[in-house]
Design a protein around this motif. Structure first.
Motif, PDB file in Angstrom:
ATOM      1  N   ARG A   4       0.839  -1.196   0.000  1.00  0.00           N
ATOM      2  CA  ARG A   4       0.000   0.000   0.000  1.00  0.00           C
ATOM      3  C   ARG A   4       0.872   1.243   0.000  1.00  0.00           C
ATOM      4  NH1 ARG A   4      -4.801   1.562   0.655  1.00  0.00           N
ATOM      5  NH2 ARG A   4      -5.109   3.704   1.244  1.00  0.00           N
ATOM      6  N   ARG A   7       1.231   6.388   3.604  1.00  0.00           N
ATOM      7  CA  ARG A   7       0.861   7.789   3.686  1.00  0.00           C
ATOM      8  C   ARG A   7       1.294   8.321   5.026  1.00  0.00           C
ATOM      9  NH1 ARG A   7      -4.758   7.176   0.667  1.00  0.00           N
ATOM     10  NH2 ARG A   7      -4.745   5.239   1.757  1.00  0.00           N
ATOM     11  N   TYR A 101      -0.969  11.332  -1.014  1.00  0.00           N
ATOM     12  CA  TYR A 101      -1.854  12.248  -1.735  1.00  0.00           C
ATOM     13  C   TYR A 101      -1.603  13.694  -1.334  1.00  0.00           C
ATOM     14  CZ  TYR A 101      -4.928   8.476  -3.459  1.00  0.00           C
ATOM     15  OH  TYR A 101      -5.458   7.378  -4.107  1.00  0.00           O
ATOM     16  N   GLU A 125      -9.449  12.659  -4.628  1.00  0.00           N
ATOM     17  CA  GLU A 125     -10.793  13.153  -4.939  1.00  0.00           C
ATOM     18  C   GLU A 125     -11.123  14.446  -4.206  1.00  0.00           C
ATOM     19  OE1 GLU A 125     -10.192  11.413  -2.403  1.00  0.00           O
ATOM     20  OE2 GLU A 125     -11.915  10.666  -1.262  1.00  0.00           O
ATOM     21  N   SER A 176     -11.993   3.939  -5.484  1.00  0.00           N
ATOM     22  CA  SER A 176     -12.071   2.998  -4.360  1.00  0.00           C
ATOM     23  C   SER A 176     -13.309   3.243  -3.523  1.00  0.00           C
ATOM     24  CB  SER A 176     -10.829   3.159  -3.471  1.00  0.00           C
ATOM     25  OG  SER A 176     -10.778   4.479  -2.949  1.00  0.00           O
ATOM     26  N   TRP A 228     -12.104  10.213   5.837  1.00  0.00           N
ATOM     27  CA  TRP A 228     -12.744   9.528   4.700  1.00  0.00           C
ATOM     28  C   TRP A 228     -13.849   8.589   5.176  1.00  0.00           C
ATOM     29  CZ3 TRP A 228     -10.959   4.650   1.809  1.00  0.00           C
ATOM     30  CH2 TRP A 228     -11.643   4.527   0.591  1.00  0.00           C
ATOM     31  N   SER A 304      -9.268   0.695   2.777  1.00  0.00           N
ATOM     32  CA  SER A 304      -9.699   0.966   1.405  1.00  0.00           C
ATOM     33  C   SER A 304      -9.605  -0.311   0.583  1.00  0.00           C
ATOM     34  CB  SER A 304      -8.800   2.036   0.773  1.00  0.00           C
ATOM     35  OG  SER A 304      -9.077   2.123  -0.614  1.00  0.00           O
ATOM     36  N   GLY A 340     -13.795   6.994  -3.427  1.00  0.00           N
ATOM     37  CA  GLY A 340     -12.530   7.610  -3.018  1.00  0.00           C
ATOM     38  C   GLY A 340     -11.512   7.428  -4.123  1.00  0.00           C
ATOM     39  N   GLY A 341     -10.266   7.623  -3.772  1.00  0.00           N
ATOM     40  CA  GLY A 341      -9.203   7.458  -4.755  1.00  0.00           C
ATOM     41  C   GLY A 341      -8.810   8.778  -5.397  1.00  0.00           C
ATOM     42  N   TYR A 380      -8.296  -1.555  -6.196  1.00  0.00           N
ATOM     43  CA  TYR A 380      -9.047  -0.428  -6.750  1.00  0.00           C
ATOM     44  C   TYR A 380     -10.018  -1.016  -7.761  1.00  0.00           C
ATOM     45  CZ  TYR A 380      -5.916   3.265  -5.000  1.00  0.00           C
ATOM     46  OH  TYR A 380      -5.228   4.135  -4.210  1.00  0.00           O
ATOM     47  N   ARG A 431     -10.557  17.821   6.432  1.00  0.00           N
ATOM     48  CA  ARG A 431     -10.267  16.467   6.915  1.00  0.00           C
ATOM     49  C   ARG A 431      -9.447  16.517   8.203  1.00  0.00           C
ATOM     50  NH1 ARG A 431      -9.184  12.094   2.041  1.00  0.00           N
ATOM     51  NH2 ARG A 431     -11.393  11.704   1.745  1.00  0.00           N
TER      52      ARG A 431
HETATM   53  O1  G3P Z   1      -6.542   5.007  -0.465  1.00  0.00           O
HETATM   54  P1  G3P Z   1      -7.412   5.347  -1.606  1.00  0.00           P
HETATM   55  O2  G3P Z   1      -6.654   5.656  -2.831  1.00  0.00           O
HETATM   56  O3  G3P Z   1      -8.473   4.369  -1.773  1.00  0.00           O
HETATM   57  O4  G3P Z   1      -8.118   6.725  -1.226  1.00  0.00           O
HETATM   58  C1  G3P Z   1      -8.789   6.896  -0.027  1.00  0.00           C
HETATM   59  C2  G3P Z   1      -9.333   8.293   0.036  1.00  0.00           C
HETATM   60  O5  G3P Z   1     -10.304   8.491  -0.923  1.00  0.00           O
HETATM   61  C3  G3P Z   1      -8.305   9.337  -0.164  1.00  0.00           C
HETATM   62  O6  G3P Z   1      -8.879  10.594  -0.237  1.00  0.00           O
END
Ligand code: G3P
Length: 472
Positions: A4, A7, A101, A125, A176, A228, A304, A340-341, A380, A431
């Motif tokens: 993953r 982050r 991100y 997003e 996601s 999120w 996620s 998300g994503g 995803y 957030r």
């Molecule tokens: O970890 P992701 O890429 O699924 O993203 C999760 C959230 O939407 C990030 O804003």
């Protein structure tokens, strides 16, 4: 460890600086914002048009692609880019992984402000409104000829999220949903039915108590302290995060963080912590949560869908079987979840050759075969129906039902303003306010949920107001 994207914890203040950085580009004459992690390690695409003559006499072009993925996900992006280069006619893509991100958004806003943006940047997003307000990007619909792509074949919730005022500004790439993952072996050992995972808050609390009282794990569940999930739980109760139909019928001016829906979420989450059933890994601490779950300190994790592939592997490496379930809902309501994503943005000011090359890469990355490949390696969900059909024809979901969970969850989502996902300029900062609000509520002597949410709403509304004042 799994692949993953790692982050990093958010550094206080960076969100607010980011808002000023990109919005300032259009409304304040290009003042430079906080550069986050610098933003120049991948080189820049400005200064020349990036073209040279190839050995065969044709024109070659080099473009920069900045993204937020790290580890195994970054490798998978590179794999797609490499195969794109092999079949392209003279396009070279230099990728820069920023690993988060927030860092990639900060780097991109800084590069936009200084006039040296990459040809393509992946923006999560919640950066959508900020990017639109910057007026620094070209809508992808204006770059890609309509006869080169069939947007009708994209998943509706994905396209609807990014198509704003009738315009598709950025190209959906990695989409996601939040889901739950759980340890089937731990469930069996505790006498729980691994084929009937909990689907509600009360169900999670009950399962957590059983898992710990049977001595199977130390703590029932973990998940990052991440807004999120709060955003998803608001949608599940068909309550928008912000007014004006989640900022889609007009610019958002205030939040709904003092509603009963918000109260339901935080009361459960604080209570779970007070009962020692929530292992709190920290603000946006994805890696720490993953570690706690894979080392079987907890029997459940909210995460996620983007990480099913590496998480399944991590579970197998640690001797247990992972399964997936829908994101548990606060109560009886289950309206559904926003996606998300992230999506891919092309800035203004590129040479024609670079813009065309960026468009070719976007087309390639969203080809049904590439989206199917990306889904298999990550979790995803593909942004195109055709990819899902390809995977079904291959029998992929029969062999890998856990990859189907987020797609089914998305299909069952009702289309309402709440599930369409919020748009607001200062979303990254919002957030952080929500996440820090939770931290305050679980502190000894901290505010009650009701008091805490009142403060969160006040702070979020101030952030929205302050942003709106800057861009108006
Ligand atoms: O970890 P992701 O890429 O699924 O993203 C999760 C959230 O939407 C990030 O804003």
């Amino acid at each position: 460890m799994t692949g993953r994207h790692t982050r990093r914890k958010f550094i206080q203040g960076a969100g607010a600086a980011t808002v000023a950085g990109l919005a300032g580009c259009s409304s304040n004459g290009g003042s430079s914002g906080d550069g986050g992690d610098g933003g120049s390690s991948g080189g820049d695409s400005g200064g020349s048009d990036g073209t040279t003559m190839g050995s065969g006499g044709g024109q070659s072009v080099t473009i920069q692609f900045w993204h937020a993925m790290g580890g195994d996900l970054a490798q998978r992006i590179d794999d797609i880019v490499n195969s794109f280069e092999e079949q392209s006619d003279g396009i070279t893509v230099e990728t820069t992984s920023r690993n988060s991100y927030r860092d990639n958004l900060n780097a991109t806003t800084s590069a936009v402000s200084s006039g040296n943006p990459p040809a393509l940047s992946q923006i999560f997003e919640i950066g959508t409104q900020l990017a639109i307000d910057s007026q620094a990007f070209v809508p992808v619909e204006d770059i890609i000829p309509s006869d080169r792509i069939n947007f009708d074949n994209f998943l509706d919730p994905v396209l609807d999220f990014y198509r704003i005022d009738g315009k598709l500004n950025s190209m959906p790439f990695n989409s996601s949903n939040a889901i739950m993952m759980y340890n089937r072996d731990a469930f069996e050992e505790a006498g729980l039915d691994p084929d009937s995972p909990p689907t509600t808050y009360q169900g999670i609390t009950d399962a957590a108590n059983t898992l710990t009282s049977e001595g199977v794990v130390e703590t029932g569940i973990t998940f990052p302290n991440h807004s999120w999930f709060v955003e998803g739980w608001m949608a599940h109760q068909n309550t928008t995060l912000v007014n004006n139909e989640n900022g889609r019928a007009g610019r958002a001016t205030e939040s709904n963080l003092d509603t009963d829906a918000a109260q339901n979420i935080f009361e459960w989450w604080v209570d779970l912590y007070d009962q020692d059933q929530y292992l709190n890994p920290g603000i946006e601490a994805w890696g720490e949560a993953q570690q706690a779950f894979l080392t079987q300190q907890t029997g459940m994790i909210i995460y996620s869908t983007s990480s099913i592939a590496p998480m399944k592997q991590g579970a197998a490496d640690n001797g247990f079987e992972l399964d997936t379930a829908y994101l548990p809902a606060p109560g009886g309501d289950r309206t559904g979840l926003p996606i998300g994503g992230a999506s891919l943005w092309v800035p203004q000011g590129l040479s024609d050759a670079q813009q065309q090359a960026a468009g070719e890469l976007l087309l390639y990355m969203t080809q049904p075969e590439q989206q199917a490949r990306w889904h298999r390696g990550t979790g995803y969900f593909p942004v195109r129906e055709e990819s899902i059909t390809l995977l079904e024809e291959d029998g992929f979901y029969e062999e890998n039902p856990s990859f189907r969970t987020a797609i089914d969850q998305l299909n069952e989502t009702e289309s309402t303003p709440a599930t369409s996902g919020a748009l607001m300029g200062p979303f990254p900062e919002v957030r952080t306010i929500i996440e820090e609000g939770y931290v305050s509520m679980i502190q000894d002597g901290g505010p009650s949920v009701s008091e805490g949410l009142s403060q969160v709403k006040s702070d979020v509304d101030s952030a929205i107001q302050s942003y709106n004042d800057r861009v108006s």
